[in-house]
Each structure stands twice: as structure tokens, then as C-alpha cells.
Design a protein around this motif. Structure first.
Motif, PDB file in Angstrom:
ATOM      1  N   LEU A  82      56.106  -2.399  36.677  1.00  0.00           N
ATOM      2  CA  LEU A  82      55.668  -3.588  37.307  1.00  0.00           C
ATOM      3  C   LEU A  82      54.338  -4.181  36.498  1.00  0.00           C
ATOM      4  CD1 LEU A  82      55.654  -2.699  41.178  1.00  0.00           C
ATOM      5  CD2 LEU A  82      56.914  -4.550  40.047  1.00  0.00           C
ATOM      6  N   GLN A  83      53.766  -3.207  36.056  1.00  0.00           N
ATOM      7  CA  GLN A  83      52.671  -3.377  35.152  1.00  0.00           C
ATOM      8  C   GLN A  83      52.944  -4.365  33.801  1.00  0.00           C
ATOM      9  OE1 GLN A  83      50.715  -0.048  34.293  1.00  0.00           O
ATOM     10  NE2 GLN A  83      50.065   0.318  36.355  1.00  0.00           N
ATOM     11  N   GLN A  84      54.380  -4.384  33.389  1.00  0.00           N
ATOM     12  CA  GLN A  84      54.454  -4.948  32.229  1.00  0.00           C
ATOM     13  C   GLN A  84      55.101  -6.199  32.560  1.00  0.00           C
ATOM     14  OE1 GLN A  84      57.482  -2.208  30.497  1.00  0.00           O
ATOM     15  NE2 GLN A  84      55.884  -0.881  29.470  1.00  0.00           N
ATOM     16  N   TYR A  85      55.452  -6.675  33.794  1.00  0.00           N
ATOM     17  CA  TYR A  85      56.147  -7.776  34.282  1.00  0.00           C
ATOM     18  C   TYR A  85      55.077  -8.986  34.239  1.00  0.00           C
ATOM     19  CZ  TYR A  85      60.908  -6.420  35.034  1.00  0.00           C
ATOM     20  OH  TYR A  85      62.183  -5.773  34.932  1.00  0.00           O
ATOM     21  N   ASP A  86      55.321 -10.050  33.448  1.00  0.00           N
ATOM     22  CA  ASP A  86      54.493 -11.219  33.771  1.00  0.00           C
ATOM     23  C   ASP A  86      55.362 -12.218  34.469  1.00  0.00           C
ATOM     24  OD1 ASP A  86      53.214 -13.523  33.620  1.00  0.00           O
ATOM     25  OD2 ASP A  86      53.061 -13.683  31.344  1.00  0.00           O
ATOM     26  N   PRO A  87      55.044 -12.380  35.883  1.00  0.00           N
ATOM     27  CA  PRO A  87      56.112 -13.476  36.534  1.00  0.00           C
ATOM     28  C   PRO A  87      56.240 -14.647  36.041  1.00  0.00           C
ATOM     29  CG  PRO A  87      54.266 -12.375  37.871  1.00  0.00           C
ATOM     30  CD  PRO A  87      53.917 -12.286  36.359  1.00  0.00           C
ATOM     31  N   VAL A  88      55.193 -15.497  35.354  1.00  0.00           N
ATOM     32  CA  VAL A  88      55.343 -16.662  34.328  1.00  0.00           C
ATOM     33  C   VAL A  88      56.572 -16.341  33.186  1.00  0.00           C
ATOM     34  CG1 VAL A  88      54.650 -18.338  33.383  1.00  0.00           C
ATOM     35  CG2 VAL A  88      53.428 -17.682  35.323  1.00  0.00           C
ATOM     36  N   ARG A  89      56.213 -15.445  32.583  1.00  0.00           N
ATOM     37  CA  ARG A  89      57.218 -14.860  31.496  1.00  0.00           C
ATOM     38  C   ARG A  89      58.691 -14.779  31.914  1.00  0.00           C
ATOM     39  NH1 ARG A  89      59.237 -10.608  29.361  1.00  0.00           N
ATOM     40  NH2 ARG A  89      57.860  -9.104  30.547  1.00  0.00           N
ATOM     41  N   LEU A  90      58.925 -13.793  33.093  1.00  0.00           N
ATOM     42  CA  LEU A  90      60.100 -14.045  33.577  1.00  0.00           C
ATOM     43  C   LEU A  90      60.717 -15.070  34.113  1.00  0.00           C
ATOM     44  CD1 LEU A  90      59.623 -10.465  35.850  1.00  0.00           C
ATOM     45  CD2 LEU A  90      60.643 -10.856  33.378  1.00  0.00           C
ATOM     46  N   GLY A  91      59.804 -15.898  34.714  1.00  0.00           N
ATOM     47  CA  GLY A  91      60.269 -17.364  35.301  1.00  0.00           C
ATOM     48  C   GLY A  91      60.736 -18.466  34.439  1.00  0.00           C
ATOM     49  N   THR A  92      60.067 -18.260  33.012  1.00  0.00           N
ATOM     50  CA  THR A  92      60.468 -19.543  32.108  1.00  0.00           C
ATOM     51  C   THR A  92      61.820 -19.565  31.759  1.00  0.00           C
ATOM     52  OG1 THR A  92      58.001 -19.213  31.251  1.00  0.00           O
ATOM     53  CG2 THR A  92      59.813 -20.425  29.966  1.00  0.00           C
ATOM     54  N   PRO A  93      62.649 -18.408  31.330  1.00  0.00           N
ATOM     55  CA  PRO A  93      64.040 -18.750  31.234  1.00  0.00           C
ATOM     56  C   PRO A  93      64.756 -19.208  32.399  1.00  0.00           C
ATOM     57  CG  PRO A  93      63.367 -16.356  30.918  1.00  0.00           C
ATOM     58  CD  PRO A  93      62.287 -17.183  31.015  1.00  0.00           C
ATOM     59  N   VAL A  94      64.412 -18.748  33.434  1.00  0.00           N
ATOM     60  CA  VAL A  94      64.975 -19.096  34.699  1.00  0.00           C
ATOM     61  C   VAL A  94      64.887 -20.599  35.112  1.00  0.00           C
ATOM     62  CG1 VAL A  94      65.022 -18.801  37.224  1.00  0.00           C
ATOM     63  CG2 VAL A  94      64.696 -16.720  35.770  1.00  0.00           C
ATOM     64  N   ILE A  95      63.807 -21.122  34.922  1.00  0.00           N
ATOM     65  CA  ILE A  95      63.807 -22.598  35.254  1.00  0.00           C
ATOM     66  C   ILE A  95      64.521 -23.541  34.038  1.00  0.00           C
ATOM     67  CG2 ILE A  95      61.502 -22.313  36.400  1.00  0.00           C
ATOM     68  CD1 ILE A  95      59.989 -23.632  34.087  1.00  0.00           C
ATOM     69  N   GLU A  96      64.670 -22.978  32.937  1.00  0.00           N
ATOM     70  CA  GLU A  96      65.313 -23.818  31.857  1.00  0.00           C
ATOM     71  C   GLU A  96      66.690 -23.770  32.320  1.00  0.00           C
ATOM     72  OE1 GLU A  96      63.987 -21.536  28.376  1.00  0.00           O
ATOM     73  OE2 GLU A  96      62.172 -22.510  28.065  1.00  0.00           O
ATOM     74  N   GLU A  97      67.215 -22.694  32.709  1.00  0.00           N
ATOM     75  CA  GLU A  97      68.522 -22.684  33.194  1.00  0.00           C
ATOM     76  C   GLU A  97      68.913 -23.419  34.439  1.00  0.00           C
ATOM     77  OE1 GLU A  97      72.039 -19.262  34.751  1.00  0.00           O
ATOM     78  OE2 GLU A  97      70.160 -18.698  33.432  1.00  0.00           O
ATOM     79  N   LEU A  98      67.834 -23.463  35.410  1.00  0.00           N
ATOM     80  CA  LEU A  98      68.069 -24.168  36.665  1.00  0.00           C
ATOM     81  C   LEU A  98      68.237 -25.751  36.240  1.00  0.00           C
ATOM     82  CD1 LEU A  98      65.852 -22.120  39.097  1.00  0.00           C
ATOM     83  CD2 LEU A  98      68.307 -22.500  39.451  1.00  0.00           C
ATOM     84  N   ALA A  99      67.344 -26.062  35.278  1.00  0.00           N
ATOM     85  CA  ALA A  99      67.281 -27.497  35.138  1.00  0.00           C
ATOM     86  C   ALA A  99      68.468 -28.046  34.479  1.00  0.00           C
ATOM     87  CB  ALA A  99      66.139 -27.676  33.982  1.00  0.00           C
ATOM     88  N   GLN A 100      69.220 -27.329  33.820  1.00  0.00           N
ATOM     89  CA  GLN A 100      70.617 -27.671  33.396  1.00  0.00           C
ATOM     90  C   GLN A 100      71.501 -27.557  34.418  1.00  0.00           C
ATOM     91  OE1 GLN A 100      70.782 -29.252  30.308  1.00  0.00           O
ATOM     92  NE2 GLN A 100      68.740 -28.927  30.205  1.00  0.00           N
TER      93      GLN A 100
END
Length: 241
Positions: A82-100
Motif C-alpha cells: 500500500l505504501q508503494q501505491y501512488d493512486p494517481v500513478r495507478l490511475g493514469t494508464p486507466v484513464i488513457e484506456e477509458l478515454a479510448q
């Protein structure tokens, strides 16, 4: 056609790992017979794996003869993860895929000094030309992102001195697990925002899709809303929620 082979693993570890997955899925200690059944093996086969896991600290047994639960090493690994997880870093590829996938612009909003703030934007095939830039602060009452944060972080939202969504709106957001805005701040533009929670249950960011109202389905049963909600739920699970 021969399928390419993936990296070779150790089968016994993968088999034993099913026991850990079963314990993590149920979230509570389990009797040997129930744990073995959930992992798809016999109690006699499961027992040696559990003995090894206990020695490593991945599993512990209540009283030495009771049900099995996750051990101290499993907890340490979870906390470090959990300490290693940056929510924004995790979410960035997700929104790129969602946009397409959705065909609309998708952004990440987090809670900033002045309220919900856009920190990442992934443009769809036909991006909406409105103020959806990095650093944009979203209205609490008039936008989907704002309504989401006002609902789950109301104490912080109330001290900003801005108008808040009414009780009926926040109740609907909680019920649907998602906030929407249709022809709100900008006529002809609609949006939907889904919550991403961390392990403690605190809202850490919103996945927000935005597009022309004519082609943007904000209905609860619509495919856009369902896809956005599921993506946010998957991110929440990765953050331990």
C-alpha cells in the motif's frame, strides 16, 4: 497456430497460492476443510502447504488446531504494498484506456487546497473543448467531480465556503456510487465521476468522464456509467479497499 509460451513458473507455488487467495477473498479465518474446498484441493493436500506458510508467517492457526488466517508476514507485505501505491500513478494508464474505450475525455481529480482539482487528463478521440486542464478546480455543487467529493469528504468541503450540493443529491450519489452532471456548468456538456477509495475507506480521487450531452449517457444502467464505475472499483481494490 501455436500460442507463445509465457514465463515459466513453479507450479507448486501457484497451487499453494490458491490457499492464500482464498483467505484474502474471505477476509476471515477458515477451517481446513472449507479453505481446502475454496482452493480446489483436498484437506490432505492443503495441509502441507499451510504448514510451510505458517513457518514463513504468511498464515497463522488459531490455537494450533483452530481455523487458519493470514499471518503477520502477509500483513507486513500488504502494508508495504500500500505504501508503494501512488493512486494517481495507478490511475493514469486507466484513464488513457477509458478515454479510448468510452470515446470521451477522462480525467483524474484529487482533493486540493481549493477543492477537487484536475491532475491528469486523457483526451478521447474527439476531446471536448472546455476548461479541463491540469490544475482546474471543479465546482462542488455544479460538477460531477465536485458532487462526488462533497458527498464523501463533506467536512473538508464545507470549510471552503462554496455552495454545496443538497442532501437529495448527495444521497443519490451514495446510492448510485457515482455522481453525474448534465448540462450543468457548460450547456451541452455532461459528465460522470466515479470514486476511488483507499484502504481506510477515504475517497482519494475521482475518475471523471466528460463529453457532449448528445452522445453522453449518464443513466445508471448505461454502459458508460457501468464501465467508469467498474474501473474505479478495480483501482479501489488495488489500493486495499
Amino acid at each position: 497456430m501455436i500460442e507463445p509460451k509465457g514465463p515459466r513458473g513453479i507450479q507448486s507455488i501457484e497451487v499453494g497460492g490458491q490457499l492464500l487467495l482464498a483467505l484474502a477473498h474471505h477476509g476471515r479465518p477458515m477451517a481446513l476443510k472449507d479453505l481446502a474446498r475454496e482452493a480446489g484441493m483436498t484437506p490432505a493436500k492443503a495441509h502441507p502447504y499451510l504448514v510451510s506458510f505458517i513457518k514463513l508467517g504468511l498464515v497463522e492457526q488459531d490455537g494450533g488446531s483452530g481455523p487458519y488466517g493470514l499471518g503477520p508476514l502477509a500483513m507486513q507485505l500488504g502494508l508495504i504494498s500500500l505504501q508503494q501505491y501512488d493512486p494517481v500513478r495507478l490511475g493514469t494508464p486507466v484513464i488513457e484506456e477509458l478515454a479510448q474505450q468510452l470515446g470521451h475525455t477522462v480525467a483524474i481529480a484529487v482533493w486540493g487546497t481549493h477543492g477537487p482539482t484536475i491532475v491528469r487528463v486523457a483526451e478521447g478521440p474527439t476531446p471536448v473543448h472546455i476548461s479541463m486542464r491540469h490544475g482546474t478546480v471543479m465546482s462542488l455543487a455544479g460538477t460531477a467531480s465536485g458532487r462526488l467529493f462533497a458527498t464523501w469528504r463533506g467536512d473538508e468541503a464545507s470549510i471552503l465556503g462554496e455552495p454545496l450540493p443538497d442532501a437529495a443529491t448527495t444521497a443519490e450519489v451514495r446510492r448510485e456510487g457515482l455522481a453525474t452532471s448534465r448540462d450543468g456548468v457548460v450547456p451541452g456538456v455532461s459528465a460522470a465521476a466515479a470514486p476511488v477509495f483507499e484502504a481506510s475507506g477515504r475517497l482519494v480521487m475521482a475518475l471523471t468522464a466528460i463529453g457532449p450531452s448528445a452522445s453522453f449517457d449518464t443513466t445508471p444502467e448505461g454502459g458508460l456509467v457501468g464501465t467508469l464505475r467498474e474501473a474505479a472499483a478495480q483501482l479501489s481494490r488495488r489500493l486495499g479497499h
